[in-house]
Scaffold this motif. Structure first.
Motif, mmCIF file in Angstrom:
data_model
loop_
_atom_site.group_PDB
_atom_site.id
_atom_site.type_symbol
_atom_site.label_atom_id
_atom_site.label_comp_id
_atom_site.label_asym_id
_atom_site.label_seq_id
_atom_site.Cartn_x
_atom_site.Cartn_y
_atom_site.Cartn_z
ATOM 1 N N GLU A 107 0.785 -1.374 0.009
ATOM 2 C CA GLU A 107 -0.043 -0.033 0.129
ATOM 3 C C GLU A 107 1.010 1.283 0.002
ATOM 4 N N PRO A 109 2.702 4.542 -0.743
ATOM 5 C CA PRO A 109 2.638 5.350 -1.832
ATOM 6 C C PRO A 109 4.027 6.071 -2.231
ATOM 7 N N THR A 113 4.545 8.767 -10.781
ATOM 8 C CA THR A 113 4.215 8.575 -12.062
ATOM 9 C C THR A 113 5.100 9.690 -12.941
ATOM 10 N N LEU A 119 2.065 7.292 -6.348
ATOM 11 C CA LEU A 119 1.584 6.004 -6.862
ATOM 12 C C LEU A 119 1.806 4.788 -5.787
ATOM 13 N N ARG A 120 0.947 4.050 -5.517
ATOM 14 C CA ARG A 120 1.063 3.030 -4.641
ATOM 15 C C ARG A 120 1.924 1.875 -5.308
ATOM 16 N N ASP A 123 0.070 -0.523 -7.246
ATOM 17 C CA ASP A 123 -0.301 0.107 -8.639
ATOM 18 C C ASP A 123 0.425 0.039 -9.655
ATOM 19 N N LYS A 126 1.280 -3.398 -10.809
ATOM 20 C CA LYS A 126 0.369 -3.958 -11.791
ATOM 21 C C LYS A 126 0.258 -3.297 -13.398
ATOM 22 N N GLN A 127 0.752 -2.009 -13.395
ATOM 23 C CA GLN A 127 0.995 -1.367 -14.529
ATOM 24 C C GLN A 127 2.237 -2.078 -15.358
ATOM 25 N N SER A 130 1.533 -5.836 -16.245
ATOM 26 C CA SER A 130 0.363 -5.956 -17.088
ATOM 27 C C SER A 130 1.021 -5.883 -18.517
ATOM 28 N N GLY A 168 -5.961 -7.167 -12.805
ATOM 29 C CA GLY A 168 -6.406 -5.573 -12.248
ATOM 30 C C GLY A 168 -7.479 -5.828 -11.150
ATOM 31 N N ASP A 171 -5.553 -6.417 -5.319
ATOM 32 C CA ASP A 171 -5.329 -5.153 -4.457
ATOM 33 C C ASP A 171 -4.388 -5.926 -3.088
ATOM 34 N N ARG A 269 9.651 3.461 -10.030
ATOM 35 C CA ARG A 269 8.972 2.932 -11.171
ATOM 36 C C ARG A 269 10.090 2.893 -12.335
#
Length: 346
Positions: A107, A109, A113, A119-120, A123, A126-127, A130, A168, A171, A269
């Protein structure tokens, strides 16, 4: 494209002519009447029959239908086929399992971006994951999530859209607050039990250290190596953190080395994207393309045409014969009536 399975059968097309020229006429014995003047009758009719010969009658339609039927039957025996366009099937050469840490710490953050927005971790993962899945079009991909326990989410499949949809919906915190890395590796080994792929790869992503798995991560990695599984590990988060939120890169390095894999750092990231880009390079897509051309049998078309011609010819001859008999009877009836009238007039 059309082709014949046995084209050499077409060499038999002139066989009826060879039989007609080379073999003697068919003869059969029948009860007959001896006539001393038979030769006068045969000569007047223009016939020269041999002793005991039967001279069958033919007509022009029979001489046309018979060769056509012979050609159609030979064509059917040669098995004409329609070769349809080839169908290509991709057979995966690798099974790729993704084990994602979704413990409570995901969780946090602390990722940003490109626009600078916070951004967590979950998340960001997942991006990036994916996008990684979308590139692996020819690999069978499975998905495991783990936290306080490990759960299989999708089995090995080529339906990557289903993987992306389920990914997606996951969580942070759904699998509990803790991080059971050893249990996640153990579950992955079970998922590979029914895999027949030559290459088996497990990509493990975590942002913490093992907090009490029933199977120690090092032991689980050794079992994975015995089963031909290579483990690549992606560490996430701040390596300088303390407690259970600290990424234990030493332990992760032991897991990867035990199976011949590599360890990647994904503290932000950009580093996370680099880690998965490197994974994409060191595990190039491995697949085999199988090509199959469907064949549609067409022998029934010339065979059906021959049957229709033969049946149609015999039906036509039957109708002609019946009509001839009918006209003959009418003529006899008319002649009888005419003869009777003449007698009465006389």
């Amino acid at each position: 494209m059309y082709r014949l399975e046995y084209p050499w059968l077409l060499a038999l097309l002139p066989l009826p002519l060879l039989v007609y020229w080379l073999l003697p006429p068919y003869k059969e014995e029948q009860d007959s009447l001896r006539l001393t003047f038979f030769h006068y009758i045969s000569s007047s009719l223009g016939l020269t029959p041999e002793p005991g010969a039967v001279v069958p009658k033919t007509n022009w339609l029979q001489k046309i239908v018979a060769p056509i039927c012979w050609c159609l039957i030979l064509l059917a025996l040669a098995r004409p086929q329609l070769i349809e366009p080839p169908i290509q099937k991709i057979e995966p050469g690798r099974d790729l399992m993704l084990a994602l840490d979704i413990s409570q710490s995901m969780e946090t953050p602390d990722f940003r971006t490109p626009e600078g927005k916070r951004l967590r971790r979950v998340d960001a993962v997942k991006q990036v994951v994916s996008e990684f899945i979308r590139k692996r079009k020819t690999d069978r991909i499975g998905l495991i999530v783990f936290g306080q326990a490990a759960y299989p989410v999708t089995p090995f499949t080529l339906d990557h859209d289903a993987c992306l949809k389920i990914l997606g919906q996951t969580d942070a915190g759904m699998a509990g607050p803790q991080t059971m890395i050893g249990d996640a590796i153990g579950l992955a080994i079970k998922q590979f039990d029914h895999s027949e792929a030559k290459q088996r790869v497990l990509v493990l992503l975590t942002d913490g250290n093992d907090t009490g798995s029933r199977m120690p991560p090092r032991k689980a990695a050794e079992i994975a190596r015995q089963n031909g599984i290579t483990i690549h590990v992606v560490g996430l988060g701040d390596p300088h953190a303390t407690g259970e939120y600290k990424v234990d890169y030493a332990a992760l390095n032991d897991i990867a080395k035990a199976t011949g894999g590599q360890v990647f750092h994904g503290e932000n990231r950009v580093e996370l994207e680099k880690a998965y880009a490197t994974l994409d390079k060191i595990t190039p897509q491995n697949f085999k393309t199988l090509s199959y051309q469907p064949r549609r049998e067409l022998f029934m078309i010339p065979l059906a045409a021959a049957v229709v011609l033969l049946v149609g010819y015999h039906l036509l001859m039957l109708i002609v014969s019946l009509l001839a008999r009918l006209f003959s009877r009418r003529r006899e009836s008319d002649e009888t009536e005419t003869s009777a009238v003449l007698k009465v007039n006389v």
